[in-house]
Design a protein around this motif. Structure first.
Motif, mmCIF file in Angstrom:
data_model
loop_
_atom_site.group_PDB
_atom_site.id
_atom_site.type_symbol
_atom_site.label_atom_id
_atom_site.label_comp_id
_atom_site.label_asym_id
_atom_site.label_seq_id
_atom_site.Cartn_x
_atom_site.Cartn_y
_atom_site.Cartn_z
ATOM 1 N N PHE A 247 12.677 34.971 31.672
ATOM 2 C CA PHE A 247 13.771 35.924 31.792
ATOM 3 C C PHE A 247 14.239 36.002 33.242
ATOM 4 O O PHE A 247 13.447 35.814 34.172
ATOM 5 C CB PHE A 247 13.332 37.313 31.318
ATOM 6 N N PRO A 248 15.518 36.299 33.483
ATOM 7 C CA PRO A 248 16.026 36.402 34.852
ATOM 8 C C PRO A 248 15.456 37.611 35.599
ATOM 9 O O PRO A 248 14.742 38.442 35.024
ATOM 10 C CB PRO A 248 17.538 36.520 34.665
ATOM 11 N N THR A 249 15.818 37.726 36.870
ATOM 12 C CA THR A 249 15.169 38.678 37.773
ATOM 13 C C THR A 249 15.295 40.127 37.316
ATOM 14 O O THR A 249 14.292 40.843 37.209
ATOM 15 C CB THR A 249 15.765 38.533 39.185
ATOM 16 N N GLU A 250 16.518 40.596 37.060
ATOM 17 C CA GLU A 250 16.699 42.008 36.730
ATOM 18 C C GLU A 250 16.015 42.361 35.410
ATOM 19 O O GLU A 250 15.450 43.446 35.263
ATOM 20 C CB GLU A 250 18.195 42.342 36.652
ATOM 21 N N ALA A 251 16.052 41.458 34.455
ATOM 22 C CA ALA A 251 15.354 41.694 33.189
ATOM 23 C C ALA A 251 13.846 41.763 33.420
ATOM 24 O O ALA A 251 13.146 42.584 32.811
ATOM 25 C CB ALA A 251 15.683 40.585 32.194
ATOM 26 N N SER A 252 13.325 40.921 34.305
ATOM 27 C CA SER A 252 11.888 40.956 34.617
ATOM 28 C C SER A 252 11.500 42.267 35.286
ATOM 29 O O SER A 252 10.442 42.840 35.001
ATOM 30 C CB SER A 252 11.526 39.766 35.522
ATOM 31 N N PHE A 253 12.353 42.751 36.186
ATOM 32 C CA PHE A 253 12.105 44.053 36.795
ATOM 33 C C PHE A 253 12.019 45.140 35.725
ATOM 34 O O PHE A 253 11.150 46.023 35.771
ATOM 35 C CB PHE A 253 13.225 44.399 37.785
ATOM 36 N N THR A 254 12.931 45.081 34.759
ATOM 37 C CA THR A 254 12.942 46.078 33.679
ATOM 38 C C THR A 254 11.675 45.981 32.834
ATOM 39 O O THR A 254 11.143 47.002 32.383
ATOM 40 C CB THR A 254 14.181 45.879 32.792
ATOM 41 N N MET A 255 11.188 44.777 32.614
ATOM 42 C CA MET A 255 9.937 44.587 31.872
ATOM 43 C C MET A 255 8.762 45.226 32.615
ATOM 44 O O MET A 255 7.896 45.870 32.000
ATOM 45 C CB MET A 255 9.671 43.098 31.657
ATOM 46 N N ILE A 256 8.726 45.029 33.927
ATOM 47 C CA ILE A 256 7.629 45.617 34.703
ATOM 48 C C ILE A 256 7.684 47.140 34.622
ATOM 49 O O ILE A 256 6.651 47.804 34.453
ATOM 50 C CB ILE A 256 7.718 45.142 36.170
ATOM 51 N N ARG A 257 8.901 47.707 34.722
ATOM 52 C CA ARG A 257 9.035 49.162 34.625
ATOM 53 C C ARG A 257 8.610 49.673 33.249
ATOM 54 O O ARG A 257 8.190 50.823 33.117
ATOM 55 C CB ARG A 257 10.483 49.564 34.904
ATOM 56 N N TYR A 258 8.738 48.830 32.235
ATOM 57 C CA TYR A 258 8.332 49.220 30.877
ATOM 58 C C TYR A 258 6.868 49.656 30.858
ATOM 59 O O TYR A 258 6.493 50.591 30.130
ATOM 60 C CB TYR A 258 8.559 48.041 29.935
ATOM 61 N N PHE A 259 6.035 49.013 31.653
ATOM 62 C CA PHE A 259 4.597 49.275 31.596
ATOM 63 C C PHE A 259 4.184 50.521 32.369
ATOM 64 O O PHE A 259 3.000 50.871 32.385
ATOM 65 C CB PHE A 259 3.827 48.053 32.095
ATOM 66 N N ARG A 260 5.128 51.187 33.011
ATOM 67 C CA ARG A 260 4.811 52.502 33.548
ATOM 68 C C ARG A 260 4.916 53.559 32.456
ATOM 69 O O ARG A 260 4.057 54.427 32.349
ATOM 70 C CB ARG A 260 5.754 52.853 34.699
ATOM 71 N N ARG A 261 5.949 53.465 31.643
ATOM 72 C CA ARG A 261 6.120 54.418 30.541
ATOM 73 C C ARG A 261 5.193 54.079 29.375
ATOM 74 O O ARG A 261 4.804 54.956 28.608
ATOM 75 C CB ARG A 261 7.578 54.404 30.083
ATOM 76 N N HIS A 262 4.845 52.802 29.253
ATOM 77 C CA HIS A 262 3.980 52.338 28.161
ATOM 78 C C HIS A 262 2.786 51.590 28.753
ATOM 79 O O HIS A 262 2.687 50.361 28.614
ATOM 80 C CB HIS A 262 4.760 51.430 27.210
ATOM 81 N N PRO A 263 1.877 52.285 29.401
ATOM 82 C CA PRO A 263 0.736 51.589 30.032
ATOM 83 C C PRO A 263 -0.242 51.050 28.992
ATOM 84 O O PRO A 263 -0.665 51.758 28.081
ATOM 85 C CB PRO A 263 0.090 52.697 30.875
ATOM 86 N N VAL A 264 -0.568 49.794 29.130
ATOM 87 C CA VAL A 264 -1.573 49.165 28.265
ATOM 88 C C VAL A 264 -2.542 48.412 29.171
ATOM 89 O O VAL A 264 -2.137 47.839 30.197
ATOM 90 C CB VAL A 264 -0.930 48.204 27.239
ATOM 91 N N PRO A 265 -3.829 48.398 28.843
ATOM 92 C CA PRO A 265 -4.812 47.729 29.716
ATOM 93 C C PRO A 265 -4.502 46.264 29.962
ATOM 94 O O PRO A 265 -4.796 45.729 31.040
ATOM 95 C CB PRO A 265 -6.133 47.910 28.947
#
Length: 371
Positions: A247-265
């Motif tokens: 995925f391109p850069t901005e989409a990857s940033f959004t994916m990383i932010r996803y794991f703050r609201r949805h933390p999984v080990p």
């Protein structure tokens, strides 16, 4: 010479008279248009009141002939808005009972200008009840409006499809817009998808299946929408996509932010790797990783965030300090971790201390870091 001056004066007087006449005619015409509009609104209000009492005086053919004119549609919208406030489920009942007529009107607007199509879609979004996953001709008509459309009309068409609640129609709209390489603001996409009246879980599954083939603006909008949903159903898929780097850069940033609201080990090792910036191509992702690790309270994450306070990137230091504050790290503990590093110490004081003197220092530090 005197004749030339007189000619200029007369010409100036002539221009003033012409402008005065123009303004008077404009005021008269504007007042006339406003009165005509109010008459149309009152006529539609009477029609809707009679419809509510079951004594409609118009045949549906007459209603179609009127509503295919944009002036009548605008008056109808205002009358419907007023009537719907007092009549419970009035708009829903009207549109359900006049479904065939609405389809004919939608067909009429297919050949009109994009702005008129946009307003018809706006009316549908405002009043039409949701129709669910069953395919209806109205959705096909709205999708047809995307041909030769403007940004404004596309947004209104999307809002109408969200209101109708059919996930396949929304998916089709995204594909059509992508094929035309039309940009659409990710915030508008995410906010619109959040208003979807159908099964949001089903919609998110359909959109995720096509997400990688869409332009980046659509990817970001879809990911933000998925981030707003409860549960961690997509955590594994998003983590796999993030690791794959397709995925391109901005989409990857959004994916990383996803794991703050949805933390999984399972996401923690990747976030720690991104925070350390070991991969030069992904070094910029450390900013988002520092923010996402605020949701992971284990010792390793805390230590990694403390180390990130020494990053040369101002935004990494800032997000690391904010995450440490969220995790409950005290000022003394963070200050000890920042010992020997002026910029790290100033960031700790700025985020955890909030002193006015520190604020001035951090501005200077940010300027130096930018250089």
């Amino acid at each position: 010479m005197r004749l030339q001056v007189r000619t200029v004066i007369y010409f100036y007087i002539f221009i003033c008279v012409v402008l005065l006449v123009f303004n008077l005619l404009y005021i008269f015409r504007a007042g006339s248009i406003r009165r005509q509009h109010q008459r149309r609104v009152r006529r539609w209000e009477r029609y809707l009141e009679n419809f509510g009492h079951g004594t409609s005086e118009w045949r549906k053919k007459r209603m179609v002939r009127k509503l295919r004119k944009i002036q009548e549609l605008m008056a109808f919208y205002e009358a419907m808005e007023n009537w719907n406030r007092t009549e419970e489920n009035g708009a829903e009942t009207f549109f359900r009972e006049n479904h065939a007529a609405i389809l004919k009107i939608a067909e009429e607007y297919k050949g009109k200008a994009a702005m008129e199509q946009a307003f018809f879609a706006y009316v549908i979004a405002a009043f039409h009840p949701k129709m669910g996953e069953k395919r209806y001709a109205l959705m096909e008509q709205l999708l047809g409006y995307l041909d030769h459309s403007t940004v404004f009309s596309r947004e209104n068409v999307l809002n109408a499809l969200y209101a109708l609640g059919n996930s396949q129609a929304v998916e089709h709209a995204f594909i059509l817009m992508s094929q035309h390489v039309w940009y659409h603001d990710p915030r508008l996409l995410a906010d619109g998808l959040a208003r979807f009246q159908g099964d949001k879980e089903r919609l998110s599954v359909r959109l995720w299946e096509i997400c990688s083939s869409l332009p980046e603006c659509f990817q970001v909008g879809i990911l933000r929408f998925m981030d707003s949903l409860p549960g961690d159903r997509f955590a594994g898929d998003i983590l796999q996509a993030l690791e794959g780097g397709r995925f391109p850069t901005e989409a990857s940033f959004t994916m990383i932010r996803y794991f703050r609201r949805h933390p999984v080990p399972e996401a923690r090792p990747l976030l720690l790797t991104l925070l350390k910036g070991e991969n030069e191509e992904k070094r910029g992702f450390a900013i988002a990783a520092a923010a996402a690790l605020a949701a992971y309270g284990d010792g390793e994450s805390r230590e990694a965030l403390k180390m990130a306070l020494h990053s040369p990137n101002w935004y990494v230091r800032q997000n690391a300090a904010r995450s440490l504050k969220t995790l409950g790290v005290t000022w003394e503990e963070a200050r000890e971790s920042a010992a020997g590093d002026r910029y790290a110490a100033e960031m700790v004081e700025y985020i955890l201390g909030e002193g006015p003197e520190t604020s001035e220092k951090i501005k200077e530090g940010k300027a130096v870091a930018a250089v």
